[in-house]
Design a protein around this motif. Structure first.
Motif, PDB file in Angstrom:
ATOM      1  N   ALA A  13     -34.823 -91.204  63.601  1.00  0.00           N
ATOM      2  CA  ALA A  13     -36.079 -91.622  63.020  1.00  0.00           C
ATOM      3  C   ALA A  13     -37.122 -90.197  63.176  1.00  0.00           C
ATOM      4  O   ALA A  13     -36.728 -89.538  64.150  1.00  0.00           O
ATOM      5  N   GLU A  14     -37.734 -89.986  62.020  1.00  0.00           N
ATOM      6  CA  GLU A  14     -38.688 -88.781  62.312  1.00  0.00           C
ATOM      7  C   GLU A  14     -40.017 -89.153  61.099  1.00  0.00           C
ATOM      8  O   GLU A  14     -39.702 -89.864  60.261  1.00  0.00           O
ATOM      9  N   TYR A  15     -41.131 -88.622  61.857  1.00  0.00           N
ATOM     10  CA  TYR A  15     -42.150 -88.768  61.166  1.00  0.00           C
ATOM     11  C   TYR A  15     -42.712 -87.318  61.090  1.00  0.00           C
ATOM     12  O   TYR A  15     -42.727 -86.467  61.831  1.00  0.00           O
TER      13      TYR A  15
ATOM     14  N   MET B 237     -49.594 -84.562  53.053  1.00  0.00           N
ATOM     15  CA  MET B 237     -48.478 -85.620  52.622  1.00  0.00           C
ATOM     16  C   MET B 237     -47.850 -85.970  54.060  1.00  0.00           C
ATOM     17  O   MET B 237     -48.055 -85.089  55.159  1.00  0.00           O
ATOM     18  N   GLN B 238     -47.185 -86.993  53.723  1.00  0.00           N
ATOM     19  CA  GLN B 238     -47.063 -87.775  55.208  1.00  0.00           C
ATOM     20  C   GLN B 238     -45.798 -88.738  54.962  1.00  0.00           C
ATOM     21  O   GLN B 238     -45.844 -89.112  53.812  1.00  0.00           O
ATOM     22  N   GLY B 239     -45.082 -88.928  56.036  1.00  0.00           N
ATOM     23  CA  GLY B 239     -43.983 -89.900  55.652  1.00  0.00           C
ATOM     24  C   GLY B 239     -43.084 -90.089  56.913  1.00  0.00           C
ATOM     25  O   GLY B 239     -43.140 -89.103  57.878  1.00  0.00           O
ATOM     26  N   PHE B 240     -42.114 -91.032  56.911  1.00  0.00           N
ATOM     27  CA  PHE B 240     -41.251 -91.363  58.097  1.00  0.00           C
ATOM     28  C   PHE B 240     -40.027 -91.907  57.403  1.00  0.00           C
ATOM     29  O   PHE B 240     -40.091 -92.561  56.321  1.00  0.00           O
ATOM     30  N   TYR B 241     -38.906 -91.613  58.256  1.00  0.00           N
ATOM     31  CA  TYR B 241     -37.695 -92.366  57.757  1.00  0.00           C
ATOM     32  C   TYR B 241     -37.000 -92.867  59.148  1.00  0.00           C
ATOM     33  O   TYR B 241     -37.092 -92.328  60.077  1.00  0.00           O
ATOM     34  N   LEU B 242     -36.148 -93.936  58.802  1.00  0.00           N
ATOM     35  CA  LEU B 242     -35.296 -94.486  59.991  1.00  0.00           C
ATOM     36  C   LEU B 242     -33.818 -94.277  59.356  1.00  0.00           C
ATOM     37  O   LEU B 242     -33.539 -95.116  58.183  1.00  0.00           O
ATOM     38  N   PHE B 243     -32.952 -94.017  60.134  1.00  0.00           N
ATOM     39  CA  PHE B 243     -31.697 -93.730  59.469  1.00  0.00           C
ATOM     40  C   PHE B 243     -30.655 -94.155  60.871  1.00  0.00           C
ATOM     41  O   PHE B 243     -30.026 -93.469  61.483  1.00  0.00           O
ATOM     42  N   PRO B 244     -30.301 -95.602  60.387  1.00  0.00           N
ATOM     43  CA  PRO B 244     -29.361 -96.233  61.514  1.00  0.00           C
ATOM     44  C   PRO B 244     -28.077 -96.102  60.788  1.00  0.00           C
ATOM     45  O   PRO B 244     -27.604 -96.214  59.447  1.00  0.00           O
ATOM     46  N   THR B 245     -26.759 -95.721  61.455  1.00  0.00           N
ATOM     47  CA  THR B 245     -25.503 -95.932  60.916  1.00  0.00           C
ATOM     48  C   THR B 245     -24.725 -96.264  62.142  1.00  0.00           C
ATOM     49  O   THR B 245     -24.612 -96.118  63.170  1.00  0.00           O
ATOM     50  N   LEU B 246     -23.628 -97.131  61.659  1.00  0.00           N
ATOM     51  CA  LEU B 246     -22.826 -97.895  62.422  1.00  0.00           C
ATOM     52  C   LEU B 246     -21.251 -97.214  62.026  1.00  0.00           C
ATOM     53  O   LEU B 246     -20.868 -97.213  60.998  1.00  0.00           O
ATOM     54  N   ARG B 247     -20.949 -96.448  63.122  1.00  0.00           N
ATOM     55  CA  ARG B 247     -19.742 -95.929  63.044  1.00  0.00           C
ATOM     56  C   ARG B 247     -18.549 -96.537  63.697  1.00  0.00           C
ATOM     57  O   ARG B 247     -18.597 -96.816  64.871  1.00  0.00           O
ATOM     58  N   TYR B 248     -17.387 -96.854  62.851  1.00  0.00           N
ATOM     59  CA  TYR B 248     -16.271 -97.257  63.629  1.00  0.00           C
ATOM     60  C   TYR B 248     -15.066 -96.144  63.399  1.00  0.00           C
ATOM     61  O   TYR B 248     -14.819 -95.834  62.705  1.00  0.00           O
ATOM     62  N   ASN B 249     -14.781 -95.703  64.813  1.00  0.00           N
ATOM     63  CA  ASN B 249     -13.791 -94.713  65.196  1.00  0.00           C
ATOM     64  C   ASN B 249     -12.453 -95.335  65.007  1.00  0.00           C
ATOM     65  O   ASN B 249     -11.804 -95.689  66.026  1.00  0.00           O
ATOM     66  N   HIS B 250     -11.715 -95.251  63.676  1.00  0.00           N
ATOM     67  CA  HIS B 250     -10.621 -95.743  63.482  1.00  0.00           C
ATOM     68  C   HIS B 250      -9.503 -94.933  64.289  1.00  0.00           C
ATOM     69  O   HIS B 250      -8.415 -95.599  64.797  1.00  0.00           O
TER      70      HIS B 250
END
Length: 382
Positions: free
Chosen positions: A263-265, A290-303
């Motif tokens: 996450a970043e603002y 200018m301003q903004g934020f983002y949320l970056f969730p990642t679900l990783r499956y280690n096959h």
């Protein structure tokens, strides 16, 4: 008797063996007088990123621009080479190195001020002090800290490119220092001074230099928080400020499944909007923000099979407003993405997803228009 002769020979040659071992063991630390070529080496690396994009909406081209079907023959799908980067690192000795990064894909369009990205010399004293001079990315957020050749989704965030165009991040020319504040790297610092008028420029466009600082701390295992602050200018804009904060965390959910959260603002002066305003009595620079934020969730499956190493499912949400005080028109972006990773550390990955953009106020016949862009992307690191 034969055993007697055997032990006698061992006793006679053992001092020579010991002397030879002692001489070899201390050769580098005690007798090396010239460090000119100590640990000298030359290494090459690169990344190739190709993609197919398809505009999923009527009267929208692949660049997100709304067009009049009666007056334009717009392109609504295409194969692209987005990045073809070649990286060269030369270690002169254990302290000095040179780094060059070029994106050859920029030759497909006007390459002016584009192709050369990294070009800097680095001096490493110890874990507490590194200094680099030349063209590099100032460390002003998560996306500057991560390796430039690892793209976990379609591209970097909208705020990254907007702050880059305004000289706050992306590739800039100047000087920076970085290192650990305490042993072990749990607390790190980054600071620098640079021109702030973007990459591949013959010189600065004014006499004011940009300054930035960043602190980054690991509070728990796999949990990092960073804060940034900067001041600078672009052309005749005057001096403005920017700041931000970010966090990353990795949460193991099971033996093979991990949840990655970023996450970043950020907020900062929009020099381009200020310089483009031709009003006789325009507002102060502090109003062009200018301003903004983002949320970056990642679900990783280690096959972890021999050919398919991992699968990642992510959905980055971003809210960004390029001129939130004077002409607010926030853009919301959602990018659901699936990555199939065929070699560890993203050395081979296939990505499929959709970039969904929504604006509060749409402007016909421009890129400020709601759209959906589908993509299939293949990237190889080497």
């Amino acid at each position: 008797m034969k055993y007697f002769y055997f032990f006698l020979i061992i006793l006679l040659i053992s001092p020579f063996i010991a002397f030879a071992q002692q001489k070899d063991r201390t050769r580098l630390s005690d007798t090396l007088k010239n460090y000119s070529a100590y640990k000298r080496k030359l290494s090459f690396a690169g990344v190739l990123q190709t993609r197919y994009v398809l505009a999923l909406d009527k009267n929208i081209d692949i660049n997100g621009k709304n067009f009049d079907p009666d007056a334009s023959k717009a392109v609504t799908n295409s194969f692209l080479v987005k990045r073809a980067r070649i990286m060269v690192k030369g270690d002169i000795n254990d302290h000095f190195s040179a780094n060059i990064l070029a994106n050859l894909a920029e030759f497909s369009s006007d390459p002016t001020n584009k192709v050369l990205e990294n070009a800097y010399i680095k001096y490493t004293l110890n874990q507490y002090f590194h200094i680099q001079a030349g063209q590099f990315r100032p460390f002003f957020g998560i996306e500057d800290i991560m390796a430039v050749d690892i793209i976990r989704t379609l591209d970097f965030s909208n705020q990254y490119y907007a702050f880059g165009k305004n000289g706050w991040q992306s590739f800039q020319t100047g000087l920076s220092v970085l290192g650990n504040v305490i042993p072990g790297g749990k607390l790190r610092y980054f600071a620098g001074v640079y021109n702030g008028n973007n990459k591949n420029q013959p010189s600065d466009d004014n006499n004011t230099k940009n300054l930035y600082g960043r602190l980054e701390a690991d509070f728990l295992k796999d949990f990092t928080i960073g804060v940034n602050a900067g001041t600078g200018s672009l052309a005749a804009s005057g001096v403005g400020q920017a700041y931000g904060a970010d966090a990353t965390v990795k949460i193991p959910l099971s033996k093979k499944i991990d949840l990655l959260l970023m996450a970043e603002y950020k907020k900062g002066a929009n020099f381009l909007a200020y310089n483009a305003d031709k009003q006789t009595l325009r507002p102060a620079l502090s109003e062009y923000q200018m301003q903004g934020f983002y949320l970056f969730p990642t679900l990783r499956y280690n096959h972890q099979s021999r050919r398919l190493r991992a699968m990642e499912f992510s959905c980055r949400y971003e809210y960004f407003d390029e001129n939130n005080k004077l002409a607010s028109n926030p853009r919301q972006t959602l990018i659901p993405n699936m990555s199939l990773i065929f070699a560890d550390d993203f050395y081979a990955a296939l990505q499929i997803g959709v970039a969904i953009d929504r604006f509060k106020n749409q402007v016909p016949l421009t890129t400020t228009y709601n759209r959906n862009l589908g993509y299939v992307q293949l990237q190889i690191r080497f």
